[in-house]
Design an enzyme around this catalytic site. Structure first.
Site, PDB file in Angstrom:
ATOM      1  N   SER A  14       3.646  -2.118  -7.323  1.00  0.00           N
ATOM      2  CA  SER A  14       2.227  -2.191  -6.997  1.00  0.00           C
ATOM      3  C   SER A  14       2.038  -2.107  -5.545  1.00  0.00           C
ATOM      4  O   SER A  14       2.709  -1.681  -4.784  1.00  0.00           O
ATOM      5  CB  SER A  14       1.494  -3.313  -7.802  1.00  0.00           C
ATOM      6  OG  SER A  14       2.190  -4.600  -7.184  1.00  0.00           O
ATOM      7  N   ASP A 186      -4.279 -11.084   3.418  1.00  0.00           N
ATOM      8  CA  ASP A 186      -5.503 -11.381   2.961  1.00  0.00           C
ATOM      9  C   ASP A 186      -5.240 -12.339   1.816  1.00  0.00           C
ATOM     10  O   ASP A 186      -6.131 -12.518   0.819  1.00  0.00           O
ATOM     11  CB  ASP A 186      -5.688 -10.188   2.337  1.00  0.00           C
ATOM     12  CG  ASP A 186      -4.910  -9.429   1.149  1.00  0.00           C
ATOM     13  OD1 ASP A 186      -3.590  -9.884   1.199  1.00  0.00           O
ATOM     14  OD2 ASP A 186      -5.064  -8.355   0.764  1.00  0.00           O
ATOM     15  N   HIS A 189      -1.210  -9.922   0.182  1.00  0.00           N
ATOM     16  CA  HIS A 189      -0.377  -8.915   0.588  1.00  0.00           C
ATOM     17  C   HIS A 189       0.581  -9.363   2.020  1.00  0.00           C
ATOM     18  O   HIS A 189      -0.064 -10.074   2.754  1.00  0.00           O
ATOM     19  CB  HIS A 189      -0.922  -7.691   0.824  1.00  0.00           C
ATOM     20  CG  HIS A 189      -1.517  -7.108  -0.225  1.00  0.00           C
ATOM     21  ND1 HIS A 189      -2.881  -7.010  -0.488  1.00  0.00           N
ATOM     22  CD2 HIS A 189      -1.014  -6.330  -1.269  1.00  0.00           C
ATOM     23  CE1 HIS A 189      -3.326  -6.418  -1.508  1.00  0.00           C
ATOM     24  NE2 HIS A 189      -2.355  -6.008  -2.075  1.00  0.00           N
TER      25      HIS A 189
END
Length: 258
Positions: A14, A186, A189
């Protein structure tokens, strides 16, 4: 196709995979370490879960491909673990389905070639306060450490059952002091610091695996002969101090990912 043919390392997952070439990411580091030794291919898809991955396995990894990857590093789990919440659209994949999806991904990858090696990355922790700051309170409520840990443990248990190499990112990230702020951009990530941990864990697996042939960067041949500037020529254009600095920098760069 561009030649000569090198071993292919595919990163499949992802957004943690998609963004791995950004901000000194772990994918970019691997590509640098394996320069002239292997091609690191990115197959990362923002927002995807293991459910999405199953739908494209035959397209991303066709069984009749002329060349099969030497290594596939797989990451799904973070988005799968996102909890349902009335105020947020959630892509949650129930834990039993997630496990079966990952099992089927592994079965498909194992069928590609006897020489295709697999590493699964488990779901890392998150920084809820940072998620709330960058995104929203709703996002922080659905992406929690409790659910990430559950999916991480399920992934690791499946890997033990199927004899697949696995990296426990849940534990590895939290070994660093101040991990919650240092390892993420964040809250979800990886920052450059977080990516360094991922690479070190991958290198540890590659160094210790009893695979034949070995896929550790030191074991792979370099493509074409190395060209070095003779020291006598360097001395004509650079002073001794600069030459020593260049030699030390090159040595440190190579040894960093020992």
């Amino acid at each position: 196709m561009v030649g000569p043919i090198r071993p292919q390392f595919v990163l499949f997952g992802s957004s943690i995979v998609q963004l791995s070439y950004s901000d000194e990411g772990w994918g970019a580091i691997l590509a640098d370490v394996y320069a002239r030794k292997a091609d690191v291919l990115l197959r990362g898809y923002n927002g995807w879960t293991s459910r999405h991955a199953l739908q494209v396995l035959d397209q991303v990894f066709p069984k009749d491909a002329a060349v099969q990857p030497s290594l596939v590093i797989v990451y799904f789990g973070g988005n799968d673990s996102t909890r349902s919440h009335p105020s947020a659209v959630s892509p949650q994949v129930p834990l039993p389905e997630y496990v079966e999806n990952m099992r089927n991904i592994a079965i498909h990858l194992k069928s590609l070639s006897e020489k295709t090696r697999i590493i699964f990355l488990s779901a890392p922790p998150v920084n809820g306060a940072k998620i709330r700051e960058v995104y929203s309170d709703a996002m922080a409520k659905v992406r929690t450490n409790e659910s990430c840990q559950q999916y991480s443990e399920a992934c690791l248990e499946l890997c033990r059952e199927m004899d697949i190499k696995a990296i426990d990112l849940w534990a590895a990230i939290q070994k660093k002091d101040g991990w919650a702020t240092a390892c993420f951009t964040d809250g979800i990530h990886f920052s450059a610091e977080g990516s360094k941990i991922v690479v070190k864990e991958i290198m540890k697996v590659l160094r210790e695996a009893d695979w034949e042939p070995s896929l550790h960067w030191k074991s792979l041949p370099i493509e074409f002969e190395q060209v070095f500037v003779p020291e006598a020529e360097l001395r004509e254009i650079l002073d001794e101090k600069t030459i020593l600095k260049l030699s030390e920098a090159n040595f440190q760069r190579q040894m960093k990912w020992e």
